[in-house]
Write a protein that holds these residues in place. Structure first.
Motif, PDB file in Angstrom:
ATOM      1  N   GLY A  59      49.617  90.825   0.311  1.00  0.00           N
ATOM      2  CA  GLY A  59      50.345  92.510   0.064  1.00  0.00           C
ATOM      3  C   GLY A  59      49.376  92.983  -0.814  1.00  0.00           C
ATOM      4  N   MET A  60      48.863  94.770  -0.435  1.00  0.00           N
ATOM      5  CA  MET A  60      48.651  95.470  -0.347  1.00  0.00           C
ATOM      6  C   MET A  60      48.222  95.643  -2.257  1.00  0.00           C
ATOM      7  N   ASN A  61      46.837  95.823  -3.194  1.00  0.00           N
ATOM      8  CA  ASN A  61      46.484  96.357  -4.499  1.00  0.00           C
ATOM      9  C   ASN A  61      47.712  96.599  -5.178  1.00  0.00           C
ATOM     10  N   GLY A  62      47.962  96.311  -6.029  1.00  0.00           N
ATOM     11  CA  GLY A  62      49.099  97.206  -7.081  1.00  0.00           C
ATOM     12  C   GLY A  62      50.209  96.296  -6.568  1.00  0.00           C
ATOM     13  N   SER A  63      51.219  95.372  -5.631  1.00  0.00           N
ATOM     14  CA  SER A  63      52.197  94.837  -4.683  1.00  0.00           C
ATOM     15  C   SER A  63      52.863  94.558  -5.548  1.00  0.00           C
ATOM     16  N   GLY A  64      52.570  93.770  -6.693  1.00  0.00           N
ATOM     17  CA  GLY A  64      53.096  93.038  -7.471  1.00  0.00           C
ATOM     18  C   GLY A  64      52.781  91.279  -7.913  1.00  0.00           C
ATOM     19  N   LYS A  65      51.599  91.215  -7.078  1.00  0.00           N
ATOM     20  CA  LYS A  65      51.024  89.508  -6.464  1.00  0.00           C
ATOM     21  C   LYS A  65      50.352  89.156  -8.038  1.00  0.00           C
ATOM     22  N   SER A  66      50.078  89.799  -8.514  1.00  0.00           N
ATOM     23  CA  SER A  66      48.975  88.983 -10.297  1.00  0.00           C
ATOM     24  C   SER A  66      50.964  88.944 -11.295  1.00  0.00           C
ATOM     25  N   THR A  67      51.535  90.103 -10.636  1.00  0.00           N
ATOM     26  CA  THR A  67      52.970  89.590 -12.188  1.00  0.00           C
ATOM     27  C   THR A  67      53.513  88.810 -11.420  1.00  0.00           C
ATOM     28  N   LEU A  68      53.630  88.528 -10.217  1.00  0.00           N
ATOM     29  CA  LEU A  68      54.349  87.891  -9.641  1.00  0.00           C
ATOM     30  C   LEU A  68      54.349  86.432 -10.818  1.00  0.00           C
ATOM     31  N   THR A 106      46.336  85.628  -1.715  1.00  0.00           N
ATOM     32  CA  THR A 106      45.087  86.265  -1.394  1.00  0.00           C
ATOM     33  C   THR A 106      44.780  87.668  -0.578  1.00  0.00           C
ATOM     34  N   HIS A 107      44.090  88.087  -0.233  1.00  0.00           N
ATOM     35  CA  HIS A 107      43.736  89.129   0.255  1.00  0.00           C
ATOM     36  C   HIS A 107      42.982  89.212   1.726  1.00  0.00           C
ATOM     37  N   PHE A 108      42.164  88.139   2.469  1.00  0.00           N
ATOM     38  CA  PHE A 108      41.724  87.426   2.846  1.00  0.00           C
ATOM     39  C   PHE A 108      42.696  86.188   3.609  1.00  0.00           C
ATOM     40  N   SER A 126      57.590 104.219 -17.973  1.00  0.00           N
ATOM     41  CA  SER A 126      57.914 102.594 -16.684  1.00  0.00           C
ATOM     42  C   SER A 126      57.983 103.160 -15.389  1.00  0.00           C
ATOM     43  N   ASN A 127      56.947 101.400 -15.266  1.00  0.00           N
ATOM     44  CA  ASN A 127      56.783 100.763 -13.555  1.00  0.00           C
ATOM     45  C   ASN A 127      57.566 100.280 -13.652  1.00  0.00           C
ATOM     46  N   LYS A 128      57.858  99.497 -12.324  1.00  0.00           N
ATOM     47  CA  LYS A 128      58.752  98.130 -11.665  1.00  0.00           C
ATOM     48  C   LYS A 128      57.653  97.704 -11.179  1.00  0.00           C
TER      49      LYS A 128
HETATM   50  N1  LIG Z   1      49.558  95.386 -18.122  1.00  0.00           N
HETATM   51  C1  LIG Z   1      50.067  96.261 -16.958  1.00  0.00           C
HETATM   52  N2  LIG Z   1      50.760  97.213 -17.727  1.00  0.00           N
HETATM   53  C2  LIG Z   1      51.343  98.261 -17.277  1.00  0.00           C
HETATM   54  N3  LIG Z   1      51.268  97.883 -15.891  1.00  0.00           N
HETATM   55  C3  LIG Z   1      50.833  97.161 -15.329  1.00  0.00           C
HETATM   56  C4  LIG Z   1      50.115  95.907 -15.789  1.00  0.00           C
HETATM   57  N4  LIG Z   1      49.849  94.863 -14.977  1.00  0.00           N
HETATM   58  C5  LIG Z   1      50.375  95.391 -13.791  1.00  0.00           C
HETATM   59  N5  LIG Z   1      50.564  96.755 -13.891  1.00  0.00           N
HETATM   60  C6  LIG Z   1      50.875  97.423 -12.676  1.00  0.00           C
HETATM   61  O1  LIG Z   1      51.939  96.617 -11.788  1.00  0.00           O
HETATM   62  C7  LIG Z   1      52.183  97.113 -10.413  1.00  0.00           C
HETATM   63  C8  LIG Z   1      51.888  95.279 -10.195  1.00  0.00           C
HETATM   64  O2  LIG Z   1      50.490  95.487 -10.451  1.00  0.00           O
HETATM   65  P1  LIG Z   1      49.781  93.621  -9.931  1.00  0.00           P
HETATM   66  O3  LIG Z   1      48.515  93.399 -10.863  1.00  0.00           O
HETATM   67  O4  LIG Z   1      51.107  92.658 -10.082  1.00  0.00           O
HETATM   68  O5  LIG Z   1      49.166  94.085  -8.582  1.00  0.00           O
HETATM   69  P2  LIG Z   1      48.219  93.128  -7.481  1.00  0.00           P
HETATM   70  O6  LIG Z   1      49.089  92.890  -6.130  1.00  0.00           O
HETATM   71  O7  LIG Z   1      48.340  91.590  -8.244  1.00  0.00           O
HETATM   72  O8  LIG Z   1      47.241  93.644  -7.528  1.00  0.00           O
HETATM   73  P3  LIG Z   1      45.683  93.267  -6.454  1.00  0.00           P
HETATM   74  O9  LIG Z   1      45.154  93.099  -5.099  1.00  0.00           O
HETATM   75  O10 LIG Z   1      45.189  94.786  -7.022  1.00  0.00           O
HETATM   76  O11 LIG Z   1      45.324  92.711  -7.552  1.00  0.00           O
HETATM   77  C9  LIG Z   1      51.129  98.357 -10.439  1.00  0.00           C
HETATM   78  O12 LIG Z   1      51.479  99.018 -10.534  1.00  0.00           O
HETATM   79  C10 LIG Z   1      50.117  98.246 -11.520  1.00  0.00           C
HETATM   80  O13 LIG Z   1      49.690  99.045 -11.709  1.00  0.00           O
END
Ligand SMILES: Nc1ncnc2c1ncn2[C@@H]1O[C@H](COP(=O)(O)OP(=O)(O)OP(=O)(O)O)[C@@H](O)[C@H]1O
Ligand SMILES: [Mg+2]
Length: 286
Positions: free
Chosen positions: A46-55, A204-206, A25-27
């Motif tokens: 925030g950088m790629n994978g920092s959680g922006k889209s999840t939030l 945004t990344h910009f 699992s991954n927080k």
């Molecule tokens: N559906 C999913 N299943 C498993 N892990 C996920 C899923 N969606 C995102 N993650 C993981 O959750 C973490 C946050 O991802 P998220 O997409 O929220 O980042 P982000 O800040 O939006 O990145 P980006 O700038 O690349 O869009 C990352 O480690 C990603 O791999």
């Protein structure tokens, strides 16, 4: 009470093996708390994978907290009975315009959301026309959507969100796939919508886009690493580097020219440079 209220939000993605046992699992989000006020304009960086889209997906109930809570206008996203109400109050616009177009003709596409809300046809027509005017695409209402440029398609996607008459729109990197002119138009529309009272959250990344907001939340490894005004964030070079961000070009230029910290946008900078050039000419002619 804040329009959106997030308390100790943790979102864990769990990977299961073929037998359905949890493998890892991954927080993606880790004990996040924040409030979004009605009418505000917040950028999330925030950088790629920092959680922006999840939030973003947690804020309109597309994802539910593993722990903690998200409340929208007093409604808990984990309560099933509120989910449609929440989705109609908080719209989303995503990165890829092609993935968001669902109908072949522009006006049908914009009508899709309100139709799903069960709104009566005359009201749908009013909303579609109004939304298309807001994004400057009214003249294209009967055109095939696939003929439009990426920037125009993104404006149609925004019109689709606007036609739902939401209180808040979350834009998840809406300009990432657009050329500079398309990006500029989308930013103008976001600022206009905010000026009309729609709460805007822009991922945004910009950094020059983030600099247009009232408040920037920076995420790092699923946690809030900074939550401040653009001026405060961009004045902290150490933090910017630690978060893996870049300075907006205008601020970078300000630093190199040793200008005052209150000069934070292109217009102020142009005035300052013009003033300095004038001073230089005056002292040369003396
Ligand atoms: N559906 C999913 N299943 C498993 N892990 C996920 C899923 N969606 C995102 N993650 C993981 O959750 C973490 C946050 O991802 P998220 O997409 O929220 O980042 P982000 O800040 O939006 O990145 P980006 O700038 O690349 O869009 C990352 O480690 C990603 O791999
Ligand atoms: Mg993302």
């Amino acid at each position: 009470m804040a329009f959106i209220s997030v308390r100790d939000l943790t979102l864990e993605f769990t990977k299961y093996d073929e037998e359905g046992r949890a493998e890892s699992s991954n927080k993606a989000l880790d004990t996040i708390s924040l409030d979004i006020e009605k009418g505000s304009f917040t950028a999330v960086v925030g950088m790629n994978g920092s959680g922006k889209s999840t939030l973003a997906k947690c804020l309109n109930g597309l994802l539910l907290p593993t722990e903690g809570s998200v409340n929208v206008d007093g409604m808990d996203t984990s309560d099933d009975s509120h989910i449609w109400d929440i989705r109609s109050k908080v719209g989303m616009v995503f990165q890829n315009p092609d993935n968001q177009i669902v109908s072949s003709i522009v006006e049908d596409d914009v009508a899709f959301g309100p139709e799903n809300l069960g709104i009566e046809p005359a009201e749908i027509c009013r909303r579609v026309d109004d939304a298309l005017r807001k994004v400057g695409m009214y003249e294209k209402k009967d055109k095939p959507a696939h003929m439009l440029s990426g920037g125009q398609k993104q404006r149609i996607a925004i019109a689709g969100a606007v036609a739902m008459r939401p209180d808040c729109i979350i834009f998840d990197e809406p300009t990432a796939m657009l050329d500079p002119s398309g990006r500029g138009k989308v930013m103008e529309i976001i600022k206009e919508l905010n000026a009309e009272g729609i709460t805007c959250i822009l991922i945004t990344h910009f950094m020059e886009e983030a600099a247009e907001s009232d408040r920037i939340i920076a995420l790092k490894d699923g946690r809030i690493a900074s939550d401040s005004s653009p001026i405060d964030l961009f004045s902290d070079a150490r933090l910017i580097e630690e978060l893996g961000l870049e300075l907006p070009p205008a601020i970078e230029l300000r630093e190199r020219l040793g200008m005052d910290k209150c000069v934070s946008n292109i217009e102020d900078m142009a005035d300052e440079i013009r003033g300095r050039a004038q001073q230089g000419r005056n002292s040369f002619s003396e």
